[in-house]
Motif scaffolding. Sequence first.
Motif, PDB file in Angstrom:
ATOM      1  N   ALA A  33      64.606  31.595  25.618  1.00 33.87           N
ATOM      2  CA  ALA A  33      63.532  30.885  24.933  1.00 33.87           C
ATOM      3  C   ALA A  33      64.076  29.550  24.440  1.00 33.87           C
ATOM      4  O   ALA A  33      64.914  29.515  23.540  1.00 33.87           O
ATOM      5  N   CYS A  39      57.056  26.825  25.654  1.00 36.05           N
ATOM      6  CA  CYS A  39      57.697  28.143  25.561  1.00 36.05           C
ATOM      7  C   CYS A  39      57.605  28.700  24.142  1.00 36.05           C
ATOM      8  O   CYS A  39      57.149  29.826  23.939  1.00 36.05           O
ATOM      9  N   GLY A  43      53.284  29.383  22.993  1.00 36.97           N
ATOM     10  CA  GLY A  43      53.763  30.491  23.809  1.00 36.97           C
ATOM     11  C   GLY A  43      54.057  31.681  22.920  1.00 36.97           C
ATOM     12  O   GLY A  43      53.213  32.549  22.684  1.00 36.97           O
ATOM     13  N   TYR A  75      68.862  31.410  22.963  1.00 40.87           N
ATOM     14  CA  TYR A  75      68.094  30.484  22.115  1.00 40.87           C
ATOM     15  C   TYR A  75      69.071  29.513  21.463  1.00 40.87           C
ATOM     16  O   TYR A  75      70.217  29.894  21.214  1.00 40.87           O
ATOM     17  N   GLU A 331      55.442  23.958  34.121  1.00 43.73           N
ATOM     18  CA  GLU A 331      54.647  25.185  34.149  1.00 43.73           C
ATOM     19  C   GLU A 331      54.455  25.610  35.603  1.00 43.73           C
ATOM     20  O   GLU A 331      53.425  25.372  36.222  1.00 43.73           O
ATOM     21  N   GLN A 363      62.344  30.746  32.030  1.00 44.81           N
ATOM     22  CA  GLN A 363      62.321  31.195  30.649  1.00 44.81           C
ATOM     23  C   GLN A 363      61.315  32.332  30.512  1.00 44.81           C
ATOM     24  O   GLN A 363      61.011  32.958  31.518  1.00 44.81           O
ATOM     25  N   VAL A 365      58.062  32.377  28.546  1.00 44.72           N
ATOM     26  CA  VAL A 365      56.631  32.100  28.393  1.00 44.72           C
ATOM     27  C   VAL A 365      56.343  30.662  28.820  1.00 44.72           C
ATOM     28  O   VAL A 365      57.042  29.730  28.387  1.00 44.72           O
ATOM     29  N   ASN A 366      55.355  30.475  29.672  1.00 46.63           N
ATOM     30  CA  ASN A 366      54.776  29.184  30.065  1.00 46.63           C
ATOM     31  C   ASN A 366      55.712  28.283  30.866  1.00 46.63           C
ATOM     32  O   ASN A 366      55.320  27.734  31.899  1.00 46.63           O
ATOM     33  N   VAL A 367      56.925  28.062  30.404  1.00 50.69           N
ATOM     34  CA  VAL A 367      57.861  27.171  31.075  1.00 50.69           C
ATOM     35  C   VAL A 367      58.659  27.985  32.087  1.00 50.69           C
ATOM     36  O   VAL A 367      59.432  28.868  31.707  1.00 50.69           O
ATOM     37  N   ALA A 369      58.111  30.627  33.852  1.00 48.58           N
ATOM     38  CA  ALA A 369      58.102  31.897  33.122  1.00 48.58           C
ATOM     39  C   ALA A 369      57.222  32.961  33.770  1.00 48.58           C
ATOM     40  O   ALA A 369      56.272  32.650  34.487  1.00 48.58           O
TER      41      ALA A 369
END
Length: 516
Positions: A33, A39, A43, A75, A331, A363, A365-367, A369
Amino acid sequence: MNHTRSRPGHATVRLNTQRTVSEISPLIFGGFAEHMGRCIYEGIYDPASPLADERGFRSDVMAALKETNYRIMRYPGGNFVSGYRWTDGIGPREQRPRRRALAWRSIESNQFGPHEFMEFAQELGTEPMWAVNLGTGSIQDAADLVEYMNLPTGTLYSDLRAKNGHPDPYGVKYWCLGNEMDGPWQIGQMEAVEYADKAVQAAKLMRWMDPGIKTIACGSSATSMPGYPDWDRVVLERSYAHIDYFSMHHYAANPYPTISNTERLPIDTDSYLASSVHFEEHADTLAAAIRLAKAKNRSKRDVHLCWDEWNVWYRAKGGDGEWSETPHILEEQYNLEDALVVATWLNTFLRKADVVKIACIAQIVNVIAPIMTRTDAMYKQTIFYPLTLFSNHASGEALDVLVQAPTQDTNRHGPVPQLDVSASLEPDTGHGAVFLVNRSQTEALTVDLHWEDVAPRELAQAWQMSGADPFAANSFEQPDHVTARPIPVPTLDGAHVSISLPPLSFTTLTTRHQAP
């Protein structure tokens, strides 16, 4: 995976519960993350969403992340960390500074920081892995962060943590010593000797703060880097006594970019689906560099590989946030062939379980992902399914699988087996799993599985994802277009089972052996 040829349309897989590679580290099922694009904000953390809980965490995202069962979470970066001041993210939110995040040319609000991340990790039940800033940051900054996160109260930074609402130490065990420090895109780029020496001094100071931590040094940012693998050799030889893991990064692509990144190559799905040839070569090269460094240091300690950035990434390459807050960048939309490549990557982790002990998909979420969100909804991308099946069913020992399969020609890798396989067995419970990828775009494959020593009591479950179109994908409008679906469990005949695999398919079988 030992491999020999077989007749067309037919493959044989031989498994032996006594013929193993190594224990599977659960930390190979990790995530990443980064403060990058959407993200974190919009996210993981989205207080404006009707789906957010009282802490601002997206409840639907958290449920999906728990389904994947991540065991470790890296992270806050990534490129972001090389300019990050960790003190910006602590204290009352209204007092936290807004800064330019130079890595992704965006605005960082610092509304999500160390305490929020630790609450997130604890909610998921995942091990936190912190990266320290060795770009603009000093070795003292790194040691101060260890004090803040891990030490009992009674000194400046541990008392500051208590003042900020967490009297007890967090006890973060895993620490990355910077990120991709050989990259010209990196804030504070260094040569190998310079980086290794700074990493050693940071590791020393951090360990003096907390002797129980584990440290991870940076390897080359990619196998296409001009310095690979000399960078890796130099860093390992100079830092070996002070590190526990060595980082490796790679992103698969169709087509794979040239080193110049200017030549446009044609789509080559057959070569792309054989990417695990490259993954194994990468792991083998760095494992050899580790053995060399161990010998030159006259060491008895083992250093293992930490593949803490891996994924498919080649379409959404523009990382310029244009100085906006939470820019919609990187994305990537994933399709069926991407999911099959991810499955072969996870097969590689099992086959290299003796050297690869941590891995983090980049990653979460979103990026780039497995999960995509908007304010009121989310959907799971194709790569979500192999990641989740492996994470929840591969445990115990990785089996050294013998495979006879037909080969198919590829432009990039030459002849490769049509079938890509890994398998696991948990000796204490008797739970096992076999993971099979049919790489062919056109040819079905009948696979005979034979257990040579102890046959399972039963085949328990079976899932499969497949399709005729390698570019089929999911979306908000069609969230279940390409998924892993339960299929009829094949019949076990003594120590043998036969299963037909359609083209472009990933199949998971779980088994139950007699537990001790």
